[in-house]
Design a protein around this motif. Structure first.
Motif, short mmCIF file in Angstrom:
data_model
loop_
_atom_site.label_atom_id
_atom_site.label_comp_id
_atom_site.label_asym_id
_atom_site.label_seq_id
_atom_site.Cartn_x
_atom_site.Cartn_y
_atom_site.Cartn_z
N TYR A 57 0.92 -1.20 0.06
CA TYR A 57 0.01 -0.04 0.09
C TYR A 57 0.74 1.21 0.03
O TYR A 57 1.88 1.20 0.64
N ASP A 58 0.65 2.36 -0.90
CA ASP A 58 1.44 3.43 -0.64
C ASP A 58 0.45 4.70 -0.52
O ASP A 58 0.92 5.80 -0.87
N GLY A 59 -0.59 4.62 0.30
CA GLY A 59 -1.40 5.59 0.75
C GLY A 59 -2.53 5.80 -0.47
O GLY A 59 -3.54 6.56 0.06
N GLY A 93 6.55 7.07 0.91
CA GLY A 93 6.52 7.55 2.41
C GLY A 93 5.54 6.62 3.25
O GLY A 93 5.55 6.99 4.27
N TRP A 94 5.23 5.59 2.43
CA TRP A 94 4.26 4.68 3.30
C TRP A 94 4.92 3.43 3.68
O TRP A 94 5.63 2.63 2.71
N VAL A 95 5.07 2.99 4.96
CA VAL A 95 5.48 1.81 5.41
C VAL A 95 4.43 0.72 5.61
O VAL A 95 3.47 0.96 6.07
N SER A 96 4.65 -0.33 4.98
CA SER A 96 3.71 -1.45 5.02
C SER A 96 4.36 -2.70 5.30
O SER A 96 5.60 -2.91 4.64
N VAL A 129 -2.12 -7.16 5.73
CA VAL A 129 -1.27 -6.12 5.28
C VAL A 129 -1.52 -4.75 6.29
O VAL A 129 -2.71 -4.60 6.61
N LEU A 130 -0.56 -4.27 7.02
CA LEU A 130 -0.66 -3.03 7.80
C LEU A 130 0.05 -1.82 7.18
O LEU A 130 1.18 -2.44 6.84
N ALA A 131 -0.38 -0.83 7.36
CA ALA A 131 0.34 0.14 6.63
C ALA A 131 0.17 1.51 7.53
O ALA A 131 -0.97 1.72 7.78
#
Length: 376
Positions: free
Chosen positions: A65-67, A351-354, A369-371
């Protein structure tokens, strides 16, 4: 998420690192410590994006996931991956591995700067006559697909492809040597930026804000003049020549990542008694390396100004930690129990951590999946 491991040719614009030749005998695990070891700070995050999928096999590809865009594999078909626009809840890409031979599947997916880089691979390749890696770039605003990493082609000896920070990089072959090719994500063709000296192969590629970091592995001891399996870390900046990363002990820079003018890596060797957990070392510029923490070997990734890595607090508890020079170590996630202890390394997308975790308890197995957006 799938795993990575002289006279230069005309296409190579960078010379081998000038000071990266380790001593002939690997040293034992270093015992040096920084003058003041980083403190460990509990800073557990809330992850606003969470999804569960009936997928537990690593062969099925990543959840990411990227936001905005969400990547999910098809639990019934490892040759398919779907990308969903979470703002509209519409599918923007349904990727089908463009090969009919049995064994082809989605190996990895990366999201960066409005594009997806999808890597397909043959899990049991015949090697010849056809290639066994294929890379497709999707423009997410239109769904347009373009084949990339063909000029030059992905290595047939030690293939690896990564993408992030607006670039993609991969290992390619030229004249019997392993080289690193890099391109802006908007470009179809890449430029060979570095070729390893004879006897060495680049691997464990990691993109950073201004460089690509990789570990060179001694594949041929008679040519490299170093023991087989000896590894050293190299930084390839966006502009300029590649340089070695100062080592505290020869041959033990297993894999690492870089941000700005500093690097961190797993200090490990295949001969270690514990091949999973090892010291995390770091070096700022050309200064002497120092020990930061202990982490899961090969789990280091960068996102923003931080390096993230897994730490096994006990046999059933995984923590995700992050660190940067001048700051304490932060624990941003801790697995809630033995049934949810299997956690992947983090991925960074705009800029997203998943990351993914597996439920292994009673009932229906699934993968989460957690982000969350990385913050300063």
């Amino acid at each position: 998420m799938a795993a990575a491991l002289v006279v230069l040719l005309a296409g190579c614009t960078a010379a081998p690192p000038s000071a990266s030749t380790p001593s002939s005998t690997p040293s034992s695990t270093p015992s040096a410590r920084p003058l003041s070891a980083p403190a460990v700070k509990q800073a557990l995050w809330t992850f606003p994006f969470q999804r569960s999928e009936p997928v537990v096999s690593g062969d099925a590809g990543p959840l990411l996931y990227d936001g905005r865009y969400y990547v999910r594999p098809d639990p019934a078909n490892p040759a398919v991956a779907t990308i969903l626009d979470t703002r509209t809840n519409k599918v923007v890409v349904r990727h089908q591995v463009p090969h009919r031979a049995d064994g082809w599947q989605v190996e990895d997916v990366f999201l960066t700067d409005g594009y997806a880089i999808v890597v397909d691979a043959d899990a049991e390749p015949p090697y010849r006559p056809k290639p066994w890696y294929a890379v497709t770039r999707y423009q997410l605003s239109t769904g347009t697909a373009t084949s990339v990493a063909d000029q030059p082609p992905v290595s047939t000896v030690d293939p690896e492809v990564v993408a992030g920070d607006g670039r993609y990089a991969y290992v390619t072959d030229q004249g019997g040597r392993g080289c690193v090719a890099v391109a802006d994500v908007r470009q179809v063709a890449a430029s060979v930026r570095y070729c390893a000296p004879v006897g060495w192969l680049p691997g464990f590629l990691r993109t950073g804000d201004s460089s690509v970091t990789f570990a060179e592995n001694s594949e041929n001891a008679s040519q490299s003049r170093q023991p087989a399996g000896c590894r050293r870390l190299v930084r390839l900046p966006s502009g300029g020549a590649a340089t070695d990363v100062p080592a505290l002990a020869a041959c033990r820079q297993y894999a690492g990542a870089g941000v700005g003018n500093w690097s961190a890596w797993s200090d490990a060797s295949d001969a270690d008694a514990d091949v999973e957990h090892a010291p995390v070392l770091a070096a700022v510029g050309r200064a002497s390396p120092f020990r930061v923490d202990v982490g899961v070997v090969g789990s280091l990734r960068t996102c923003g100004d931080w390096v993230y890595y897994d730490h096994r607090a006990d046999p059933s508890t995984v923590e995700i930690r992050r660190w940067r020079p001048g700051h304490p170590i932060e624990v941003i996630y801790r697995s809630p129990g033995e049934e949810l202890s299997a956690t992947t390394s983090v991925a960074c997308a705009d800029g997203w951590v998943s990351f993914m975790r597996q439920y292994t308890g009673a009932g229906s197995p699934h993968t989460d999946v957690l982000a969350a957006q990385a913050r300063g």
